[in-house]
Design an enzyme around this catalytic site. Structure first.
Site, PDB file in Angstrom:
ATOM      1  CD  GLN A   1      -3.120   0.962   2.022  1.00 59.67           C
ATOM      2  OE1 GLN A   1      -3.258  -0.019   2.741  1.00 59.67           O
ATOM      3  NE2 GLN A   1      -3.970   1.946   2.020  1.00 59.67           N
ATOM      4  CG  PHE A   2       1.141   3.873  -3.580  1.00 60.19           C
ATOM      5  CD1 PHE A   2       1.065   5.253  -3.723  1.00 60.19           C
ATOM      6  CD2 PHE A   2       0.163   3.093  -4.172  1.00 60.19           C
ATOM      7  CE1 PHE A   2       0.032   5.834  -4.447  1.00 60.19           C
ATOM      8  CE2 PHE A   2      -0.860   3.653  -4.900  1.00 60.19           C
ATOM      9  CZ  PHE A   2      -0.933   5.039  -5.028  1.00 60.19           C
ATOM     10  CB  THR A   3      -2.144   5.297   0.008  1.00 60.63           C
ATOM     11  OG1 THR A   3      -2.617   4.131   0.667  1.00 60.63           O
ATOM     12  CG2 THR A   3      -2.565   5.279  -1.466  1.00 60.63           C
TER      13      THR A   3
END
Length: 148
Positions: free
Chosen positions: A78-80
């Site tokens: 999850q890059f967020t």
């Protein structure tokens, strides 16, 4: 590297209506990688997550680890988690690692957890995923390898 750990009684991830990972008792872990991360950051998260004592013992105290209870881990990239929200209302993701590097460290994380004897299920890196979980407790812990 950043991780959000959720103690779950069950969790699953679907990509294009196909279940790619599913667990019962264990952790759902969201993993975010930034360009400055190293294998040392990965090792830190693996050590903390696999040994974190947030399952209840016979006295109802959080005293048992994922290893102790024979739990599984559902790992989701999850890059967020590296969103910068300081300016404006639209998050910036410039701190998130480039996909090739992020996937490399994400896969290292998964393999290192498996080497600890824990079953690891995953989503699909870079895909749109639907994650369903039952947070047990609820218990949710945030970790950042830069804040040791």
């Amino acid at each position: 590297m950043r991780a959000i750990i959720q103690r779950v009684s069950e969790a699953k991830v679907e990509v294009d209506n196909d279940i790619t990972g599913e667990i019962k008792k264990g952790f759902l872990v969201l993993i975010g990688v930034e360009d400055a991360d190293t294998e040392e950051d990965c090792d830190y998260l693996v050590r903390k997550i696999t040994n974190m004592r947030i399952f209840e013992d016979a006295d109802q105290k959080m005293n048992l680890s994922l290893k102790d209870v024979g739990g599984d881990l559902l790992s989701i990239s999850q890059f967020t988690l590296h969103a910068n929200t300081k300016k404006g209302n639209r998050p910036s993701f410039v701190d998130a690692a480039k996909p090739d590097f992020a996937n490399e460290l994400y896969e290292q994380f998964n393999e290192k957890v498996r080497s600890e004897g824990i079953n690891v299920e995953t989503g699909v890196f870079g895909a749109h995923m639907n994650v369903t979980l039952t947070n047990d407790g609820p218990v949710t812990i945030a970790l950042d390898s830069k804040n040791k």
